[in-house]
Write an enzyme that holds these catalytic residues in place. Structure first.
Site, PDB file in Angstrom:
ATOM      1  N   GLU A   1      92.568-102.562 -78.428  1.00  0.00           N
ATOM      2  CA  GLU A   1      93.692-102.088 -79.080  1.00  0.00           C
ATOM      3  C   GLU A   1      94.063-101.101 -78.399  1.00  0.00           C
ATOM      4  O   GLU A   1      93.327 -99.824 -78.441  1.00  0.00           O
ATOM      5  CB  GLU A   1      93.538-102.097 -80.549  1.00  0.00           C
ATOM      6  CG  GLU A   1      95.050-101.789 -81.309  1.00  0.00           C
ATOM      7  CD  GLU A   1      95.522-100.545 -81.226  1.00  0.00           C
ATOM      8  OE1 GLU A   1      96.139-100.084 -80.424  1.00  0.00           O
ATOM      9  OE2 GLU A   1      95.178 -99.893 -82.344  1.00  0.00           O
TER      10      GLU A   1
ATOM     11  N   CYS B   1      98.486 -95.509 -83.242  1.00  0.00           N
ATOM     12  CA  CYS B   1      98.762 -96.133 -82.031  1.00  0.00           C
ATOM     13  C   CYS B   1     100.375 -96.965 -82.287  1.00  0.00           C
ATOM     14  O   CYS B   1     100.949 -97.138 -81.157  1.00  0.00           O
ATOM     15  CB  CYS B   1      97.837 -97.301 -81.897  1.00  0.00           C
ATOM     16  SG  CYS B   1      96.179 -96.726 -81.840  1.00  0.00           S
TER      17      CYS B   1
ATOM     18  N   GLU C   1     102.506 -92.687 -74.473  1.00  0.00           N
ATOM     19  CA  GLU C   1     102.178 -92.360 -75.945  1.00  0.00           C
ATOM     20  C   GLU C   1     101.844 -90.897 -75.713  1.00  0.00           C
ATOM     21  O   GLU C   1     100.687 -90.542 -75.500  1.00  0.00           O
ATOM     22  CB  GLU C   1     101.174 -93.247 -76.282  1.00  0.00           C
ATOM     23  CG  GLU C   1     100.804 -93.064 -77.677  1.00  0.00           C
ATOM     24  CD  GLU C   1     100.023 -94.411 -78.328  1.00  0.00           C
ATOM     25  OE1 GLU C   1      99.854 -95.196 -77.556  1.00  0.00           O
ATOM     26  OE2 GLU C   1      99.857 -94.087 -79.367  1.00  0.00           O
TER      27      GLU C   1
ATOM     28  N   LYS D   1      79.863 -96.595 -82.322  1.00  0.00           N
ATOM     29  CA  LYS D   1      80.117 -95.418 -81.778  1.00  0.00           C
ATOM     30  C   LYS D   1      81.334 -94.740 -82.236  1.00  0.00           C
ATOM     31  O   LYS D   1      82.557 -95.190 -81.881  1.00  0.00           O
ATOM     32  CB  LYS D   1      79.896 -95.563 -80.168  1.00  0.00           C
ATOM     33  CG  LYS D   1      79.303 -94.328 -79.449  1.00  0.00           C
ATOM     34  CD  LYS D   1      79.949 -93.134 -79.694  1.00  0.00           C
ATOM     35  CE  LYS D   1      80.946 -92.949 -78.268  1.00  0.00           C
ATOM     36  NZ  LYS D   1      81.576 -91.692 -78.619  1.00  0.00           N
TER      37      LYS D   1
ATOM     38  N   PHE E   1      78.750 -88.435 -76.599  1.00  0.00           N
ATOM     39  CA  PHE E   1      79.950 -88.637 -75.615  1.00  0.00           C
ATOM     40  C   PHE E   1      80.028 -90.072 -75.160  1.00  0.00           C
ATOM     41  O   PHE E   1      79.157 -90.685 -74.920  1.00  0.00           O
ATOM     42  CB  PHE E   1      79.906 -87.454 -74.519  1.00  0.00           C
ATOM     43  CG  PHE E   1      79.683 -86.150 -74.975  1.00  0.00           C
ATOM     44  CD1 PHE E   1      81.065 -85.652 -75.624  1.00  0.00           C
ATOM     45  CD2 PHE E   1      78.731 -85.325 -75.195  1.00  0.00           C
ATOM     46  CE1 PHE E   1      80.779 -84.339 -76.045  1.00  0.00           C
ATOM     47  CE2 PHE E   1      78.464 -83.967 -75.866  1.00  0.00           C
ATOM     48  CZ  PHE E   1      79.758 -83.462 -76.334  1.00  0.00           C
TER      49      PHE E   1
END
Lengths: 129, 502
Positions: B258, B297, B398, B184, B215
């Protein structure tokens, strides 16, 4: 004299409240869990109430009062809250498309957390949590 | 300098789901619009998949998995190398498409995203051929054989920051290990994976890779919570990561997560001992926060500079930031392109607000950029540098934008303490001319990857993954094969006689 509004660390804009009403009509009572980390991190994720299992590792930051709806709980991981505790959070909505499993993404709108510093009065009233 | 034209002929006007090696319309017949962050204009429509489509994809994957799992490792490896070759032959087409889909500068997709995807496929083709099972001699007559068997059908949910590269990071080990996949993509970047699927359609047996768009709540959740997958892998944020673990616990399946970071980039005082090539390299390391518009990331979003060189390195680093060329992502001279989506842009701006409210000082940028013309509708943020304190939210969260938070540290212990004062532990950078100092710092930082005198290199054969809240499991290394395998132990007795119990 009207009763004083209780001090809360969370609030919701009218546009976000309207979206919450729409989502409640489709999904029933709702909750938020404030995310952290990569990609859509720091987005407030909206789920059917109880879908996301909270635990002792979470803090109930506050509840959103939306007329006509049951209070919408806003949760955050406890370790993350340690860095957020001095700020007041307002759930707003912007055009966009979030990732994650937040309920609003098919609507083309995206919840967004806007932050400001708590006032000294608010901090004192909220106390340590 | 080359300015590529918008890749209007690369994409179809409308994409269905890719299931069983063919285009399959979404069961509910719905589609969603896919805008380019470069201009904000819609360039294609993509299937809005739902649970019904996930079931179809799982049917196809389950039909394909047994034969694919029995295919000889050398044959699977050959398929991966052929896919790698096909991608390499179409490098420019895919690089331009990826830039248009995500907003990232085409010089990055040409030099990094697509070539790395090619190399990771070749790496896992080699790794699976070199992988050995085990044999343990229990006693004279008893032997334990350990076989690496595929899990079967696995689910993978891909982020939008490196749509093709992250898909390959996850697909390559899963396919090498003999699994069939339902994938996905992110709803912000649903199309380039489909361009790739069409390019390699003749190379993979039908059903080995299936792609369902849609979605998160409508397509991602039915995949993550399905009892028909044997593993789920996800790259994204912490709340969804926890929810995926929650669903996985219902099905008792393993997960690889992750979940991002807030990576420190430490500059020790000896970095500025000379004004030489090494110092120049370190300044590039300071500027690396803007790579991919900060949508990485491992973005080195906290620069920690030792006090004696703080003013000097910061001043030289800011000069490097001011020299960044922001512009049309399809221009090969552009260094900083567009953020991937409007909500991403809004989030970054909200962080610039709270940073200022907390008292951090804006040293560069701090605003949205209007590039004029067609690009006015795109999502551009000026590379931004804040000076502040590690307890501020812009040092702890972040932002996933081109936003750097800078502070100083006094000595080794202080530097490591600030570096580790974060919920996350994905990446870190250490810059020092003293090898043993750099080594000690690297070992003391609680992060899965510590770049030492470099940053933002992602070679295959170097393990990538997080400590702390950044998740678990490793990618881009042969150990990822084991995340997509289960161990079969045959415990065999060669003894001629009964054990003597009954």
């Amino acid at each position: 004299m009207p009763a004083l509004k209780p001090i809360s660390q969370v609030a919701v804009t009218e546009a976000a409240a309207e979206l919450l009403r729409e989502l409640t009509a489709e999904h029933g009572p709702l909750m938020f869990h404030q995310s952290g980390g990569c990609c859509d991190g720091s987005a407030p994720m909206c789920f059917p109430a109880g879908e996301f299992l909270t635990s002792d590792s979470d803090v109930l930051v506050g509840e959103l009062a939306v007329p006509g709806l049951a209070p919408v709980a806003v949760w955050m991981a406890r370790d993350q809250f340690a860095y957020w505790s001095h700020t007041h959070l307002t759930i707003d909505v912007v055009p966009g498309r979030g990732s994650g499993f937040s309920l609003e993404s098919p609507t083309g709108r995206r919840f967004l957390t806007r932050s400001r510093l708590l006032t000294d009065e608010e901090s004192a009233a909220l106390g340590p949590r | 300098m080359t300015i590529f034209q918008p890749p209007t002929t690369t994409f179809k006007a409308r994409y269905e789901n890719w299931i069983g090696g063919a285009w399959v319309p979404p069961v509910r017949g719905q589609y969603f619009e896919n805008p380019t962050p470069v201009t904000g204009q819609v360039f294609c429509e993509v299937a809005r998949g739902t649970a019904e489509d996930i079931e179809l994809a799982l049917d196809a994957a389950h039909a394909a998995a047994p034969a694919w799992g029995r295919t000889a490792p050398a044959a699977r490896a050959l398929v991966l190398t052929k896919i790698a070759d096909r991608i390499a032959e179409n490098l420019e087409l895919l690089a331009v498409a990826e830039s248009w889909e995500n907003g990232k500068p085409v010089r990055e997709t040409l030099a990094a995203d697509i070539p790395l995807a090619v190399d990771h496929l070749r790496y896992y083709a080699g790794a699976i051929r070199a992988q050995e099972g085990g044999l343990s001699q229990i006693d004279d007559d008893t032997v334990a054989y350990h076989f690496n068997e595929p899990l079967g059908v696995v689910g993978q949910i891909i982020p939008w920051n490196f749509p093709l590269l992250m898909a390959i990071w996850k697909l390559a080990p899963a396919l090498a290990a003999g699994n069939a996949v339902v994938l996905k993509p992110a709803e912000q970047t649903p199309a380039t994976v489909l361009v790739l699927m069409e390019l390699i359609a003749d190379l993979l047996p039908p059903g080995v890779v299936n792609v369902v768009n849609g979605f998160g709540v409508e397509a991602g959740k039915p995949l993550a919570s399905s009892s028909r997958i044997r593993k789920i892998s996800f790259t994204g944020e912490t709340t969804t990561g926890r929810l995926i673990m929650q669903y996985a616990s219902g099905n008792l399946i393993p997960v690889t997560l992750e979940l991002g970071g807030k990576s420190p980039n430490l500059f020790f005082a000896d970095v500025a001992a000379e004004q030489d090539a090494f110092y120049d390299k370190a300044l590039e390391g300071f500027a690396m926060f803007a790579l991919n518009q900060g949508e990485v990331c491992t973005c080195p979003s906290r620069a920690l500079i030792q006090a004696p060189i703080y003013d000097r390195l910061l001043s030289d680093g800011l000069e490097r930031v001011r020299a960044m060329r922001q512009g049309n992502p399809l221009d090969t001279d552009t260094m900083v392109g567009a953020q991937a989506s409007n909500d991403q842009l809004e989030k970054i701006l909200s962080y610039i607000d709270i940073g200022q409210a907390e008292g951090a000082k804006v040293l560069a940028g701090g605003e949205r950029v209007d590039l004029g013309g067609d690009l006015s509708g795109g999502y551009y943020v000026a590379p931004t540098v804040f000076e502040g304190d590690n307890s501020m939210r812009i040092f702890q969260e972040e932002i996933f934008g081109p936003v750097l938070a800078v502070t100083r540290f006094e000595d080794f212990e202080d530097g490591i303490a600030i570096a580790n004062d974060t919920l996350y532990g994905l990446g870190a950078g250490v810059w020092s001319r003293d090898g043993s100092n750099a080594y000690r710092a690297g070992r003391a930082i609680q992060a899965g990857r510590v770049w030492t005198n470099c940053y933002h290199a992602y070679p295959a054969h170097a393990a990538f993954g997080g400590y702390k809240n950044s998740g678990f499991g490793r990618e881009t290394h042969q150990m990822a094969l084991q995340h997509y395998q289960q161990t079969k132990n045959l415990l065999v007795s060669y003894a001629p006689k009964a054990q003597g119990f009954f």
